[in-house]
Design a protein around this motif. Structure first.
Motif, mmCIF file in Angstrom:
data_model
loop_
_atom_site.group_PDB
_atom_site.id
_atom_site.type_symbol
_atom_site.label_atom_id
_atom_site.label_comp_id
_atom_site.label_asym_id
_atom_site.label_seq_id
_atom_site.Cartn_x
_atom_site.Cartn_y
_atom_site.Cartn_z
ATOM 1 N N VAL A 76 0.827 -1.200 0.000
ATOM 2 C CA VAL A 76 0.000 0.000 0.000
ATOM 3 C C VAL A 76 0.868 1.259 0.000
ATOM 4 O O VAL A 76 1.781 1.387 0.822
ATOM 5 C CB VAL A 76 -0.918 0.024 1.243
ATOM 6 N N TYR A 77 0.552 2.172 -0.912
ATOM 7 C CA TYR A 77 1.229 3.466 -0.991
ATOM 8 C C TYR A 77 0.295 4.565 -0.497
ATOM 9 O O TYR A 77 -0.901 4.556 -0.810
ATOM 10 C CB TYR A 77 1.604 3.795 -2.442
ATOM 11 N N ASN A 78 0.857 5.530 0.258
ATOM 12 C CA ASN A 78 0.072 6.711 0.611
ATOM 13 C C ASN A 78 0.362 7.820 -0.395
ATOM 14 O O ASN A 78 1.127 7.619 -1.347
ATOM 15 C CB ASN A 78 0.319 7.141 2.068
ATOM 16 N N LYS A 79 -0.222 8.987 -0.189
ATOM 17 C CA LYS A 79 -0.069 10.100 -1.142
ATOM 18 C C LYS A 79 1.373 10.608 -1.213
ATOM 19 O O LYS A 79 1.767 11.237 -2.181
ATOM 20 C CB LYS A 79 -1.008 11.257 -0.775
ATOM 21 N N GLY A 81 3.937 8.607 -1.291
ATOM 22 C CA GLY A 81 4.735 7.560 -1.924
ATOM 23 C C GLY A 81 5.395 6.606 -0.945
ATOM 24 O O GLY A 81 6.246 5.808 -1.321
ATOM 25 N N ILE A 125 -4.727 -0.944 -7.319
ATOM 26 C CA ILE A 125 -4.186 -0.367 -8.548
ATOM 27 C C ILE A 125 -3.897 -1.473 -9.566
ATOM 28 O O ILE A 125 -4.278 -1.368 -10.721
ATOM 29 C CB ILE A 125 -2.881 0.426 -8.275
ATOM 30 N N GLU A 150 -0.988 -4.135 -5.528
ATOM 31 C CA GLU A 150 -0.536 -2.781 -5.228
ATOM 32 C C GLU A 150 -1.787 -1.974 -4.954
ATOM 33 O O GLU A 150 -2.764 -2.047 -5.710
ATOM 34 C CB GLU A 150 0.238 -2.196 -6.403
ATOM 35 N N SER A 152 -3.477 1.929 -3.189
ATOM 36 C CA SER A 152 -3.215 3.303 -2.781
ATOM 37 C C SER A 152 -4.297 3.716 -1.790
ATOM 38 O O SER A 152 -5.373 3.100 -1.737
ATOM 39 C CB SER A 152 -3.215 4.240 -3.987
ATOM 40 N N THR A 153 -3.986 4.738 -1.006
ATOM 41 C CA THR A 153 -4.956 5.268 -0.063
ATOM 42 C C THR A 153 -4.649 6.735 0.193
ATOM 43 O O THR A 153 -3.502 7.163 0.079
ATOM 44 C CB THR A 153 -4.943 4.488 1.270
ATOM 45 N N ASN A 154 -5.697 7.490 0.569
ATOM 46 C CA ASN A 154 -5.481 8.866 0.998
ATOM 47 C C ASN A 154 -5.728 8.978 2.508
ATOM 48 O O ASN A 154 -5.909 10.059 3.039
ATOM 49 C CB ASN A 154 -6.371 9.841 0.207
#
Length: 194
Positions: A76-79, A81, A125, A150, A152-154
Motif C-alpha cells: 500500500v502506498y500513501n499520497k 509515496g 491499482i 498494489e 493506494s490510499t489517501n
C-alpha cells in the motif's frame, strides 16, 4: 521457473538441470517434500531445484504435495509515496491474511490490510506477483499462496497494529527506511519491494 520459500531458502521448480554446487537437484514427481524441507532448515544448503518435464505443470504438481492456504495482501502506498509495513515476529512484513468464506481474493487483501493496520479508503491499482512459502502449523507443513495487490490510499488517520495477530508496529516507510527494513524481512517480501 517458480520459487517457493522455506524460511529464506528457495525451492526452484524448473525444467532445466544445472550442475550442482551449493544446491541439490531432485525429480519433482517423486520428491519427499518433508525431507527437502528438513534439509533446507537444518543444513547450510542454499537452495533446492525440483525438476519436471513440462513448465506449465510444475506448479500444479508441487501444490498437490501439501495442503494449501490461500491469502491476499497489499503493498500500500500513501499520497507521499511511502509504503505501509507491519512488524511481526521481529521482522518487517506487508499486511496479508487468509481468505474467509466466499470473499474474492481482492476483498481478502483489502480486509486484511484494514484489520492489521486500521488503514481505510484502500484502492487496488494492479496485481503483483504471487508468492509461495512453506510454513508449519499444528505439526503439519502447508504451502501459503499469497496473491498480492498494489494499493493506494489517501488515509491520514492513526495506524493501529492488530496485536492479537502478533503485530507490534505499523509504519509508513519512505525509500531509505524501506531499504533498511528489507535487511530484516522475508525473501518473498523482498521480491515484491525491491
Amino acid at each position: 521457473m517458480y520459487t517457493i520459500f522455506v524460511g529464506d531458502k528457495p525451492i526452484y521448480l524448473t525444467t532445466k538441470v544445472n550442475k550442482e554446487t551449493d544446491f541439490k537437484v531432485f525429480l519433482l514427481k517423486s520428491v519427499d517434500l518433508a525431507k527437502i524441507i528438513r534439509m533446507l532448515n537444518r543444513t547450510d544448503l542454499k537452495a533446492v531445484y525440483l525438476v519436471g518435464k513440462k513448465e506449465e505443470k510444475l506448479l500444479k504438481i508441487f501444490l498437490k504435495k501439501l495442503p494449501n492456504a490461500i491469502a491476499g495482501g497489499g503493498k500500500v502506498y500513501n499520497k507521499k509515496g511511502k509504503i505501509l509495513f507491519i512488524y511481526r515476529n521481529h521482522k518487517w512484513d506487508l499486511p496479508k491474511g487468509k481468505t474467509e468464506g466466499k470473499e474474492t481474493i481482492e476483498e481478502t487483501a483489502i480486509r486484511e490490510v484494514e484489520e492489521e493496520t486500521k488503514v481505510k479508503y484502500l484502492k487496488i491499482i494492479k496485481s503483483l506477483p504471487t508468492t509461495y512459502h512453506i510454513f508449519k502449523r499444528r505439526g503439519r507443513y502447508r504451502i501459503k499462496i499469497t496473491y498480492w495487490f498494489e494499493m493506494s490510499t489517501n488515509y491520514k488517520g492513526k495506524l493501529k497494529p492488530q496485536v492479537k495477530e502478533g503485530i507490534t508496529k505499523v509504519k509508513w516507510l519512505g525509500k531509505k527506511k524501506t531499504a533498511k527494513a528489507m535487511k530484516n524481512s522475508y525473501a518473498n517480501i523482498k521480491l515484491l519491494v525491491d
